[in-house]
Enzyme design. Structure first.
Site, PDB file in Angstrom:
ATOM      1  N   ARG A 123       0.851  -1.192   0.000  1.00 34.60           N
ATOM      2  CA  ARG A 123       0.000   0.000   0.000  1.00 34.60           C
ATOM      3  C   ARG A 123       0.883   1.236   0.000  1.00 34.60           C
ATOM      4  O   ARG A 123       1.960   1.239   0.626  1.00 34.60           O
ATOM      5  CB  ARG A 123      -0.876   0.043   1.255  1.00 34.60           C
ATOM      6  CG  ARG A 123      -2.144  -0.784   1.154  1.00 34.60           C
ATOM      7  CD  ARG A 123      -3.140  -0.188   0.151  1.00 34.60           C
ATOM      8  NE  ARG A 123      -4.340  -0.978   0.029  1.00 34.60           N
ATOM      9  CZ  ARG A 123      -4.512  -2.003  -0.811  1.00 34.60           C
ATOM     10  NH1 ARG A 123      -3.540  -2.380  -1.616  1.00 34.60           N
ATOM     11  NH2 ARG A 123      -5.663  -2.647  -0.854  1.00 34.60           N
ATOM     12  N   HIS A 181      -1.014   0.443  -9.620  1.00 36.29           N
ATOM     13  CA  HIS A 181      -1.696  -0.398  -8.626  1.00 36.29           C
ATOM     14  C   HIS A 181      -2.399  -1.584  -9.311  1.00 36.29           C
ATOM     15  O   HIS A 181      -3.595  -1.790  -9.146  1.00 36.29           O
ATOM     16  CB  HIS A 181      -2.705   0.430  -7.804  1.00 36.29           C
ATOM     17  CG  HIS A 181      -3.160  -0.280  -6.556  1.00 36.29           C
ATOM     18  ND1 HIS A 181      -3.462   0.360  -5.389  1.00 36.29           N
ATOM     19  CD2 HIS A 181      -3.359  -1.604  -6.294  1.00 36.29           C
ATOM     20  CE1 HIS A 181      -3.848  -0.515  -4.466  1.00 36.29           C
ATOM     21  NE2 HIS A 181      -3.787  -1.720  -5.008  1.00 36.29           N
TER      22      HIS A 181
HETATM   23  P1  NDP Z   1      -2.291 -11.109   4.778  1.00 37.71           P
HETATM   24  O1  NDP Z   1      -3.250 -10.490   5.727  1.00 37.71           O
HETATM   25  O2  NDP Z   1      -2.451 -12.538   4.440  1.00 37.71           O
HETATM   26  O3  NDP Z   1      -0.793 -10.918   5.350  1.00 37.71           O
HETATM   27  C1  NDP Z   1      -0.354  -9.736   5.924  1.00 37.71           C
HETATM   28  C2  NDP Z   1       1.058  -9.945   6.458  1.00 37.71           C
HETATM   29  O4  NDP Z   1       1.540  -8.707   6.991  1.00 37.71           O
HETATM   30  C3  NDP Z   1       1.118 -10.973   7.605  1.00 37.71           C
HETATM   31  O5  NDP Z   1       2.275 -11.746   7.513  1.00 37.71           O
HETATM   32  C4  NDP Z   1       1.170 -10.072   8.841  1.00 37.71           C
HETATM   33  O6  NDP Z   1       1.787 -10.646   9.969  1.00 37.71           O
HETATM   34  C5  NDP Z   1       2.023  -8.933   8.314  1.00 37.71           C
HETATM   35  N1  NDP Z   1       1.871  -7.753   9.157  1.00 37.71           N
HETATM   36  C6  NDP Z   1       0.751  -7.027   9.405  1.00 37.71           C
HETATM   37  N2  NDP Z   1       1.020  -6.031  10.273  1.00 37.71           N
HETATM   38  C7  NDP Z   1       2.332  -6.129  10.578  1.00 37.71           C
HETATM   39  C8  NDP Z   1       3.199  -5.415  11.431  1.00 37.71           C
HETATM   40  N3  NDP Z   1       2.776  -4.380  12.164  1.00 37.71           N
HETATM   41  N4  NDP Z   1       4.489  -5.805  11.501  1.00 37.71           N
HETATM   42  C9  NDP Z   1       4.938  -6.854  10.786  1.00 37.71           C
HETATM   43  N5  NDP Z   1       4.161  -7.589   9.954  1.00 37.71           N
HETATM   44  C10 NDP Z   1       2.877  -7.237   9.865  1.00 37.71           C
HETATM   45  O7  NDP Z   1      -2.312 -10.193   3.491  1.00 37.71           O
HETATM   46  P2  NDP Z   1      -1.977 -10.593   1.965  1.00 37.71           P
HETATM   47  O8  NDP Z   1      -0.693 -11.312   1.933  1.00 37.71           O
HETATM   48  O9  NDP Z   1      -3.158 -11.219   1.335  1.00 37.71           O
HETATM   49  O10 NDP Z   1      -1.830  -9.120   1.330  1.00 37.71           O
HETATM   50  C11 NDP Z   1      -0.938  -8.184   1.880  1.00 37.71           C
HETATM   51  C12 NDP Z   1      -1.272  -6.791   1.401  1.00 37.71           C
HETATM   52  O11 NDP Z   1      -0.877  -6.640   0.052  1.00 37.71           O
HETATM   53  C13 NDP Z   1      -2.781  -6.446   1.390  1.00 37.71           C
HETATM   54  O12 NDP Z   1      -3.196  -5.991   2.651  1.00 37.71           O
HETATM   55  C14 NDP Z   1      -2.854  -5.348   0.356  1.00 37.71           C
HETATM   56  O13 NDP Z   1      -2.679  -4.089   0.985  1.00 37.71           O
HETATM   57  C15 NDP Z   1      -1.658  -5.620  -0.549  1.00 37.71           C
HETATM   58  N6  NDP Z   1      -2.064  -6.080  -1.893  1.00 37.71           N
HETATM   59  C16 NDP Z   1      -1.794  -5.251  -2.956  1.00 37.71           C
HETATM   60  C17 NDP Z   1      -2.092  -5.653  -4.226  1.00 37.71           C
HETATM   61  C18 NDP Z   1      -1.779  -4.777  -5.388  1.00 37.71           C
HETATM   62  O14 NDP Z   1      -2.400  -4.922  -6.431  1.00 37.71           O
HETATM   63  N7  NDP Z   1      -0.809  -3.883  -5.265  1.00 37.71           N
HETATM   64  C19 NDP Z   1      -2.720  -6.962  -4.487  1.00 37.71           C
HETATM   65  C20 NDP Z   1      -2.978  -7.733  -3.310  1.00 37.71           C
HETATM   66  C21 NDP Z   1      -2.625  -7.311  -2.072  1.00 37.71           C
HETATM   67  P3  NDP Z   1       1.187 -11.991  10.632  1.00 37.71           P
HETATM   68  O15 NDP Z   1       1.623 -13.101   9.697  1.00 37.71           O
HETATM   69  O16 NDP Z   1       1.852 -12.059  11.938  1.00 37.71           O
HETATM   70  O17 NDP Z   1      -0.316 -11.810  10.684  1.00 37.71           O
HETATM   71  C1  OXD Z   2      -5.462  -4.891  -3.304  1.00 34.12           C
HETATM   72  C2  OXD Z   2      -5.888  -5.848  -4.300  1.00 34.12           C
HETATM   73  O1  OXD Z   2      -5.758  -5.082  -2.118  1.00 34.12           O
HETATM   74  O2  OXD Z   2      -5.725  -5.555  -5.501  1.00 34.12           O
HETATM   75  O3  OXD Z   2      -4.813  -3.896  -3.670  1.00 34.12           O
HETATM   76  O4  OXD Z   2      -6.317  -6.935  -3.937  1.00 34.12           O
END
Ligand code: NDP
Ligand code: OXD
Length: 315
Positions: free
Chosen positions: A230, A278
């Site tokens: 993000r 994005h």
């Molecule tokens: P998940 O919820 O499965 O994983 C999130 C990860 O971030 C987990 O490992 C979590 O830790 C870690 N995390 C959260 N907060 C913290 C913190 N304070 N310190 C350290 N680690 C932290 O999400 P996804 O893997 O499905 O997706 C991740 C992000 O990618 C989404 O939230 C979205 O914003 C972004 N995204 C962007 C896309 C794009 O098109 N650019 C597409 C898809 C996703 P823990 O394992 O301990 O819970």
């Molecule tokens: C996002 C997505 O969260 O594309 O950005 O899934």
């Protein structure tokens, strides 16, 4: 009457509408803005970046389905109804995002932008090229997508580590967790990949001080940054400063503090930066429709929804 609301902003709603209608022609689907009748009929909402306040106008809402993985925009709505909020978790979205990460890690590792410039200038010069197993990649966020990216990069041979909030175990990947482990994680990382959700704890985490803690990539002289998480995770001006001073040798940015990226942004023309709109992990509307209809059926059978966002945790 029980209607499904489709409210998407910033992209064409047509493919989402077509997929939902063709999979469930018997269901009443309302397309916001425009085709919305009595607000009390709306039971389910499928949304992407809806205006804050909109969902609060549907008094009988039972569940909200986010069209993507990150629900930070929804959670920032102070009027968000207190109903279950689910995100998409599906191999389609995971693997599309992993493709993007692998592409851009390899692009930096193989110094492709340098060879693009050589091609433009008709220069035939071979530079040194380390093997993947000599290069340390670090992934911030080891969840559904970060974990899958870590596995794919480890399979290519990179030295992969990941950082998460709570402990994670992934074969072939060195794992770190918690604030106290961030510095050692950064100190061994030459190519930093951000796949964190935007939460109060992760906001503006990727600043100049953090980037200066990365290990300099031997052949490039600076480290590399890839942010597909993000824009709120990063400080745009600090990334530019890190590129300018050589802390970063290059960056791939799919997300920005302000989206769409303003035409005046220096990122557009910086020769060390690759900008994408994005789109690292678009999900297919067909897959989304299948996931949502399955979730609605679960709801109707009285089963709990899958892939719920934890509002306290923020993701
Ligand atoms: P998940 O919820 O499965 O994983 C999130 C990860 O971030 C987990 O490992 C979590 O830790 C870690 N995390 C959260 N907060 C913290 C913190 N304070 N310190 C350290 N680690 C932290 O999400 P996804 O893997 O499905 O997706 C991740 C992000 O990618 C989404 O939230 C979205 O914003 C972004 N995204 C962007 C896309 C794009 O098109 N650019 C597409 C898809 C996703 P823990 O394992 O301990 O819970
Ligand atoms: C996002 C997505 O969260 O594309 O950005 O899934």
């Amino acid at each position: 009457m029980s209607a499904i609301l489709l409210a998407v902003a910033g992209m064409d709603p047509k493919p989402w509408e077509t997929s939902l209608r063709s999979r469930a022609p018997e269901r009443d689907l309302w397309l916001w803005p425009g085709q919305v009748g009595d607000a009390s009929d709306v039971i389910y909402a499928c949304v992407w970046l809806p205006p804050h306040g909109l969902l609060a106008t549907f008094p009988n809402l039972k569940a909200i389905f986010n069209l993507g993985a990150g629900a930070d925009h929804l959670l920032a709505d102070p009027t968000l109804p207190q109903v279950p909020l689910a995100r998409v978790v599906h191999p389609d979205l995971t693997m599309r995002t992993v493709e993007y990460i692998v592409l851009h890690v390899l692009m930096h590792h193989r110094r492709q932008r340098h060879y693009d410039a050589q091609q433009r200038d008709r220069v035939w010069r071979v530079g040194g090229q380390p093997a993947a197993n000599e290069v340390a990649v670090g992934i911030m966020g080891l969840g559904t997508i970060g974990g899958a990216a870590a596995r794919s990069l480890a399979q290519i041979g990179f030295q992969v580590a990941g950082w998460s909030r709570t402990p994670r175990l992934i074969a072939g990947v060195q794992t770190f967790h918690g604030a106290s482990a961030l510095d050692p994680f950064l100190a061994r990382t030459e190519i930093l990949v951000c796949l964190l959700p935007a939460t109060p704890q992760t906001k503006r985490l990727v600043d100049l001080a953090l980037l200066r803690k990365l290990k300099r990539n031997g052949s490039a002289g600076g480290a590399y940054l890839i942010n597909a998480g993000r824009g709120a995770l990063q400080v745009d001006a600090d990334i530019l400063a890190a590129l300018e001073e050589g802390t970063l040798a290059g960056a791939t940015l799919d997300v920005f503090e302000e989206e769409p990226l303003p035409a005046t942004s220096p990122f557009w023309t910086n020769p060390k930066v690759t900008v994408t709109p994005h789109n690292a992990g678009d999900i297919s509307p067909q897959v989304f429709a299948a996931c949502v209809l399955e979730q609605i059926e679960r709801c109707e059978r009285g089963l709990p929804l899958d892939n719920l966002i934890d509002r306290m945790r923020g993701y």
